[in-house]
Design an enzyme around this catalytic site. Structure first.
Site, PDB file in Angstrom:
ATOM      1  N   LYS A 203       1.096  -1.275  -0.313  1.00  0.00           N
ATOM      2  CA  LYS A 203       0.387   0.022  -0.135  1.00  0.00           C
ATOM      3  C   LYS A 203       1.027   1.255   0.325  1.00  0.00           C
ATOM      4  O   LYS A 203       2.370   1.086  -0.063  1.00  0.00           O
ATOM      5  CB  LYS A 203      -1.115  -0.289   1.004  1.00  0.00           C
TER       6      LYS A 203
HETATM    7  C1  LIG Z   1      -9.480  -2.548  -1.804  1.00  0.00           C
HETATM    8  C2  LIG Z   1      -9.180  -3.522  -0.920  1.00  0.00           C
HETATM    9  N1  LIG Z   1      -9.874  -3.222   0.274  1.00  0.00           N
HETATM   10  C3  LIG Z   1      -9.752  -4.026   1.465  1.00  0.00           C
HETATM   11  C4  LIG Z   1      -8.195  -4.345   1.417  1.00  0.00           C
HETATM   12  C5  LIG Z   1      -7.147  -5.348   3.174  1.00  0.00           C
HETATM   13  O1  LIG Z   1      -6.404  -4.642   2.995  1.00  0.00           O
HETATM   14  P1  LIG Z   1      -5.606  -5.669   3.895  1.00  0.00           P
HETATM   15  O2  LIG Z   1      -4.786  -6.610   3.143  1.00  0.00           O
HETATM   16  O3  LIG Z   1      -5.052  -4.661   5.004  1.00  0.00           O
HETATM   17  O4  LIG Z   1      -6.122  -6.221   4.883  1.00  0.00           O
HETATM   18  C6  LIG Z   1      -7.594  -4.564   0.367  1.00  0.00           C
HETATM   19  C7  LIG Z   1      -5.966  -5.100   0.208  1.00  0.00           C
HETATM   20  O5  LIG Z   1      -5.761  -4.972  -1.157  1.00  0.00           O
HETATM   21  C8  LIG Z   1      -8.345  -3.145  -0.924  1.00  0.00           C
HETATM   22  O6  LIG Z   1      -7.196  -3.464  -2.376  1.00  0.00           O
END
Ligand SMILES: Cc1ncc(COP(=O)(O)O)c(C=O)c1O
Length: 408
Positions: A203
């Protein structure tokens, strides 16, 4: 290089121009330095690895940066979304409207609460939530709308907040892609309702793994702090004289000091990350806008902190495009398979023609802070050589055989 004779300008020659390389550019890569390592070493030396002062410092830094009142750091972006929904009392029988074109994490957060995801369309220009389509899907069971700020570009917050005011339906923003992006003058996360960020390895900034819920609502923030750590309330000793009480259903979704220390080091470089990624997107857009067969997202630069770079190419050319880029040492991705077609979420009745079409066309290209100018040139050259070759007259007309299997 093959020693086969090639027709000038033929597909073989194009392939050879893109010298096969062992180093395939990934689509994403976290920047990690001595600073992150030093932060982690300090945590090791403190012997306080779990949730503690580094987490509080990370929350402060994020809150100051976003201009947000309350920041609750958690283990992942997925648990941030799940907790945000649970804090709004979302559960069985409730519907949450979410774009089908998102990472399955958005949807798993909804189903983990026992609620029903209702999939909606995205707008073809920026692949962000289509608010007109959201309106068509509202029922009396709709409790939340979950917009996803795709690639970092902000959704139409004016329209969403107006809809929320008119209907009383809450907004829980999935801003996993958009830490550091603005909507007009305002940072995402400063709109007051519930905004969820991800700090996973790829990210805009990373904590290794991590997430946060940001809100202006003090009572929700207080509840989230208890929920992320087993429902424990340390301000209320239990009847038995213990140090804490357990006051609600909780989870072990907190962030550790180790992860927070990585995030704190990344916060210091955030503006460099943002500027470089904007410059790369700008360069891609300038060149690609002149090439045939590509369709670019409508980027809102410079308000956006770009997360990934997605473009569209006609569905019947996509695999050839991806193969060509691979042969040029350029990795590609596809974000995302529509969730309404995935086994666990499919109900067999959802019709989302826009999403289904764009899902056949999207390709993700490399975009990360440490890309060198040569890396960027390599991506551009790979894309350019494919598009220019496709634009040439049909092979038969030039007496050349087997360049590409078919045209638009
Ligand atoms: C659009 C979106 N929502 C939620 C998430 C979830 O985040 P995490 O990977 O930190 O759990 C991601 C992760 O790639 C994402 O791209």
């Amino acid at each position: 290089m093959s020693d086969k004779l090639t027709e000038p300008g033929s597909w073989d020659e194009v392939q050879e121009v893109c010298v096969l390389t062992e180093r395939v550019l990934p689509i994403s890569r976290p920047y990690l330095s001595e600073d992150e390592l030093r932060g982690v070493r300090d945590v090791f030396e403190s012997h306080w690895l779990g949730q503690g002062s580094e987490v509080a410092a990370f929350e402060d830094a994020v809150g100051r940066y976003l201009g947000a009142k309350h920041v609750v750091a958690v283990s992942t972006g997925t648990t941030a979304l799940q907790l945000a929904l649970l804090a709004l009392d979302i559960g069985p029988g409730d519907e949450v409207i979410v774009p089908s074109l998102t990472f399955c994490a958005s949807v798993q957060a909804i189903t983990a609460c026992g609620a029903t995801p209702v999939f909606c369309e995205v707008a073809p220009n920026d692949l962000n939530i289509d608010v007109a389509d959201v309106k068509r899907r509202i029922t009396k069971r709709t409790k939340v709308i979950m917009p996803v700020h795709y690639c970092g570009n902000a959704c139409d917050m004016d329209a969403l907040l107006a809809l929320s005011k008119e209907t009383g339906i809450a907004i829980v923003e999935d801003a996993a892609h958009a830490f550091g992006s603005r909507y007009g003058e305002r940072m995402l996360g400063s709109f007051g309702q519930l905004t969820c960020f991800s700090f996973d390895p790829i990210k805009n900034i990373t904590c290794g793994e991590g997430g946060a819920i940001v809100t202006d609502r003090a009572e929700i923030a207080a509840q989230l702090r208890k929920m992320r750590f087993l429902g424990i309330d340390r301000n209320r000793p239990s009847g038995s004289g213990g140090e804490y009480d357990v006051v609600l259903q909780g989870y072990r979704f907190h962030m550790s000091n180790i992860n927070a220390a990585i995030g704190l080091a990344q916060m210091k470089r955030l503006e460099d990350f943002r500027r470089r990624k904007i410059a790369i997107v700008d360069r891609y857009n300038t060149v690609f806008a002149r090439l045939p067969y590509l369709s670019l997202l409508a980027w809102t630069l410079p308000e956006t902190f770009p997360f990934t770079y997605v473009l569209r190419i006609a569905a019947d050319r996509r695999e050839a495009f991806r193969d060509h880029l691979k042969s040029c040492g350029v990795g590609t991705g596809m974000h995302y398979p529509p969730n309404h077609l995935l086994s666990y979420f499919a109900n067999g009745t959802d019709r989302l023609p826009v999403t289904e079409k764009v899902a056949q066309e999207i390709v993700t290209l490399p975009l990360y802070y440490e890309m060198s100018d040569e890396d960027i040139d390599r991506v551009i050259e790979a894309v350019r050589s494919f598009c220019e070759e496709m634009a040439r007259p049909l092979p038969e007309a030039r007496g050349i055989t087997a360049i590409l299997p078919g045209r638009y």
